[in-house]
Design a protein around this motif. Structure first.
Motif, mmCIF file in Angstrom:
data_model
loop_
_atom_site.group_PDB
_atom_site.id
_atom_site.type_symbol
_atom_site.label_atom_id
_atom_site.label_comp_id
_atom_site.label_asym_id
_atom_site.label_seq_id
_atom_site.Cartn_x
_atom_site.Cartn_y
_atom_site.Cartn_z
ATOM 1 N N THR A 13 4.693 31.586 -8.731
ATOM 2 C CA THR A 13 5.343 31.928 -7.469
ATOM 3 C C THR A 13 4.599 33.035 -6.737
ATOM 4 O O THR A 13 4.262 32.903 -5.556
ATOM 5 N N ARG A 14 4.349 34.140 -7.438
ATOM 6 C CA ARG A 14 3.673 35.279 -6.808
ATOM 7 C C ARG A 14 2.291 34.887 -6.316
ATOM 8 O O ARG A 14 1.900 35.192 -5.185
ATOM 9 N N ASN A 17 2.428 32.443 -3.217
ATOM 10 C CA ASN A 17 2.785 33.133 -1.983
ATOM 11 C C ASN A 17 1.648 34.035 -1.511
ATOM 12 O O ASN A 17 1.373 34.119 -0.311
ATOM 13 N N ASP A 21 -0.672 33.894 2.036
ATOM 14 C CA ASP A 21 -1.045 35.056 2.850
ATOM 15 C C ASP A 21 -2.561 35.125 3.060
ATOM 16 O O ASP A 21 -3.034 35.441 4.149
ATOM 17 N N LYS A 69 5.290 30.511 7.354
ATOM 18 C CA LYS A 69 5.470 29.825 6.080
ATOM 19 C C LYS A 69 6.716 28.983 6.231
ATOM 20 O O LYS A 69 7.810 29.507 6.329
ATOM 21 N N ALA A 72 8.281 29.073 1.356
ATOM 22 C CA ALA A 72 7.595 29.906 0.371
ATOM 23 C C ALA A 72 7.849 29.332 -1.025
ATOM 24 O O ALA A 72 8.826 28.624 -1.249
ATOM 25 N N THR A 74 8.963 29.188 -4.835
ATOM 26 C CA THR A 74 10.015 29.770 -5.673
ATOM 27 C C THR A 74 9.776 29.280 -7.097
ATOM 28 O O THR A 74 8.931 28.406 -7.326
ATOM 29 N N VAL A 80 3.776 26.238 -1.470
ATOM 30 C CA VAL A 80 3.833 26.972 -0.215
ATOM 31 C C VAL A 80 3.353 26.017 0.864
ATOM 32 O O VAL A 80 2.329 25.361 0.700
#
Length: 162
Positions: A13-14, A17, A21, A69, A72, A74, A80
């Motif tokens: 997830t991190r 995302n 970016d 986005k 996003a 999860t 994404v």
């Protein structure tokens, strides 16, 4: 050495995302610099500069570089989705892929009206030279490299933890 593969968490997830970016910033930087994917774009046509007052392609409203986005990542959805602002999708595709020459005819009036270097012009039809291909939406090699490094580091840490 024993390790438990069950301890490996496949939650990205991190990282996903952050990848969104990175890609968004890379696209914005390409528009700011007037080129992306290693290609510099030609300046706008004189008629476009006359109409919009901008020499920089894809910069009229800034909406081509504003990529919301849509969704996003999860834990439940490891995805994404980046997309062009709804009202700019069609013109964004024309710029990204380019177009062949085409003819423009009025849809609701008898004449077309547009601004050129010489002022306002009226015509029954216009033979447009086409839209030059200006690849701006995608993932550059630089962004891919940064994302791959980040994901590789995550996998390495998870394997070491197992």
């Amino acid at each position: 050495m024993n390790f438990d593969l069950g301890k490996i968490r496949m939650d990205f997830t991190r990282e996903l995302n952050r990848a969104g970016d990175i890609i968004t910033k890379d696209i914005k930087d390409g528009i700011d610099k007037g080129g992306n994917f290693g290609k510099k774009w030609k300046r706008n046509m004189p008629s476009t500069i006359a109409k919009k007052g901008l020499k920089k392609p894809l910069f009229e409203t800034g909406s081509m570089q504003w990529l919301p986005k849509k969704k996003a990542a999860t834990k439940q959805s490891q995805e994404v989705v980046l997309r062009v602002a709804e009202k700019r999708q069609e013109i964004g595709r024309y710029h990204n892929e380019g177009t062949r020459p085409y003819t423009i005819v009025p849809k609701t009036a008898e004449m077309l009206s547009f601004i050129t270097q010489n002022g306002r012009v009226y015509a029954k039809k216009v033979h447009h030279t086409g839209v030059e291909k200006r690849e701006w939406f995608g993932i550059s090699d630089k962004a891919k490299s940064e994302i791959f490094s980040m994901v590789e580091e995550k996998i390495k840490l998870e394997i070491e933890r197992a």
